[in-house]
Enzyme design. Structure first.
Site, PDB file in Angstrom:
ATOM      1  N   THR A 135       3.196   3.186  -7.073  1.00  0.00           N
ATOM      2  CA  THR A 135       3.395   3.665  -5.640  1.00  0.00           C
ATOM      3  C   THR A 135       2.749   5.149  -5.741  1.00  0.00           C
ATOM      4  OG1 THR A 135       4.972   4.122  -3.640  1.00  0.00           O
ATOM      5  CG2 THR A 135       5.700   4.716  -5.793  1.00  0.00           C
ATOM      6  N   ALA A 189      -1.465   2.633  -4.938  1.00  0.00           N
ATOM      7  CA  ALA A 189      -1.122   3.927  -4.824  1.00  0.00           C
ATOM      8  C   ALA A 189      -1.326   4.471  -3.520  1.00  0.00           C
ATOM      9  CB  ALA A 189      -1.750   4.977  -6.186  1.00  0.00           C
ATOM     10  N   VAL A 220       0.847  -1.116  -0.152  1.00  0.00           N
ATOM     11  CA  VAL A 220      -0.062  -0.050   0.104  1.00  0.00           C
ATOM     12  C   VAL A 220       0.859   1.364   0.144  1.00  0.00           C
ATOM     13  CG1 VAL A 220      -1.817   1.230   1.430  1.00  0.00           C
ATOM     14  CG2 VAL A 220      -1.698  -1.171   1.329  1.00  0.00           C
ATOM     15  N   CYS A 221       0.720   2.035  -0.724  1.00  0.00           N
ATOM     16  CA  CYS A 221       1.527   3.372  -0.957  1.00  0.00           C
ATOM     17  C   CYS A 221       2.784   3.254  -1.112  1.00  0.00           C
ATOM     18  CB  CYS A 221       0.996   4.327   0.524  1.00  0.00           C
ATOM     19  SG  CYS A 221       1.197   5.959   0.131  1.00  0.00           S
ATOM     20  N   SER A 222       3.835   3.729  -0.397  1.00  0.00           N
ATOM     21  CA  SER A 222       5.202   3.667  -0.231  1.00  0.00           C
ATOM     22  C   SER A 222       5.443   2.292   0.228  1.00  0.00           C
ATOM     23  CB  SER A 222       5.626   4.662   0.421  1.00  0.00           C
ATOM     24  OG  SER A 222       5.391   4.734   1.671  1.00  0.00           O
TER      25      SER A 222
END
Length: 319
Positions: A127, A160, A107-109
């Site tokens: 990302t 993202a 998830v995300c970074s």
């Protein structure tokens, strides 16, 4: 559905983004609430130490790092991901769990951790848009796509920024339990719509905003006049510039040509109409495409599917 609940292991660390953990966790928990029988998921948050303090300042109690192979490994992101990437023991743990997992996700970074563990080499991934340039420099072997909400490459999923983890988890629920179950979870969470992975990370109008706001009024006018002539000449006159000057300055400010920006705004408007159940032909007319075929070509370029397929899948009220 298998007899045993699917073990979902969500990895957290100091400085984790709280919603990267709780968003997917709640999706799986809500799927259990709505199952009407044996819970399909057994979700748990784990960390190398506990409690951990998130980037929001909220402390989380987490279980210890498990040694077994989970059904799904989800790696969260957040400010603390850079320090986590420098932890050889944690990277080794991720590699070991991923080797036996049915699915691996970030998830995300959190994609930085998967990449640092060598799990994204040669794969397509995404990302958070703010860290895409840094990610591309650091991990050139990964086929980074900065646009989508989430990407699936085989058994490896990446998403993202922040709330995109909810979209990713909903897609997993759909894969496991079917679309009706995923939509039921989305409704319970009051998520407006279960967004497709190919949808852009943020709206076209938001993406087109420049730091000085030079063309914000023009963009608002475009959104209100989608059926009008939106040619370069018309837009340049609206911006009180010559055609050549407008085209150059617009591209400098937004990174797009005026024609591409108009197409993005029209497609986004058409997507919203299709999600509301508006017919494809009517959406094409109302958004200024002129014909259904023109809308179809633009949709394929920007969304990755046809408007009819999009409407069938995401229109409100469809099971």
């Amino acid at each position: 559905m298998p007899n045993a609940a699917r073990r979902i292991v969500i990895l957290a660390f100091p400085g984790v983004q709280i919603l990267d953990v709780t968003g997917p966790l709640q999706v799986f928990a809500s799927a259990n609430d709505l199952a009407g029988g044996a819970p399909p998921y057994d979700p748990v948050v784990v960390a190398a130490q506990t409690p951990i303090v998130s980037s929001a300042g909220l402390a989380l109690e987490a279980g210890p790092l498990e040694t077994g192979a989970p059904h799904t490994l989800v790696v969260a992101g957040g400010r603390g991901v850079d320090a986590a990437c420098e932890d050889p023991a944690l990277l080794a743990w991720i590699r070991a769990r991923a080797a036996g997992a049915g699915r691996v996700a970030s998830v995300c970074s959190g994609a930085f951790l998967l990449a640092a563990a060598g799990l994204l080499d040669g794969r397509r991934a995404v990302t958070h848009w703010q860290r895409c340039a840094q990610f591309a420099r650091r991990f050139p072997a990964v086929r980074l796509d900065p646009e989508p909400i989430f990407v699936r490459d085989g058994a490896v999923w990446t998403s993202a920024g922040v709330t995109a983890g909810i979209d990713l988890a909903l897609a997993m629920v759909e894969e496991d339990l079917g679309r009706a179950a995923a939509l039921a979870v989305a409704r319970q969470l009051v998520v407006f719509l279960k967004r497709p992975g190919g949808q852009a990370q943020f709206s076209a109008l938001l993406a087109l905003q420049s730091g000085d706001g030079r063309f914000d009024r023009l963009h608002a006018w475009i959104g209100e006049n989608l059926r009008s002539d939106l040619s370069l000449t018309v837009l340049a006159e609206r911006a009180a510039m010559s055609g050549r000057s407008f085209s150059r300055r617009y591209r400098q400010a937004t990174g797009r040509t005026p024609a591409r920006a108009v197409e993005e705004i029209r497609v986004e408007a058409a997507r919203r109409l299709l999600e509301q159940g508006v017919a494809v032909t009517a959406a094409a007319t109302r958004c200024g495409f002129g014909s259904e075929e023109t809308l179809r070509r633009a949709f394929l370029r920007l969304v990755g599917t046809s408007p009819r397929a999009y409407r069938e899948r995401f229109a409100e009220g469809r099971a």
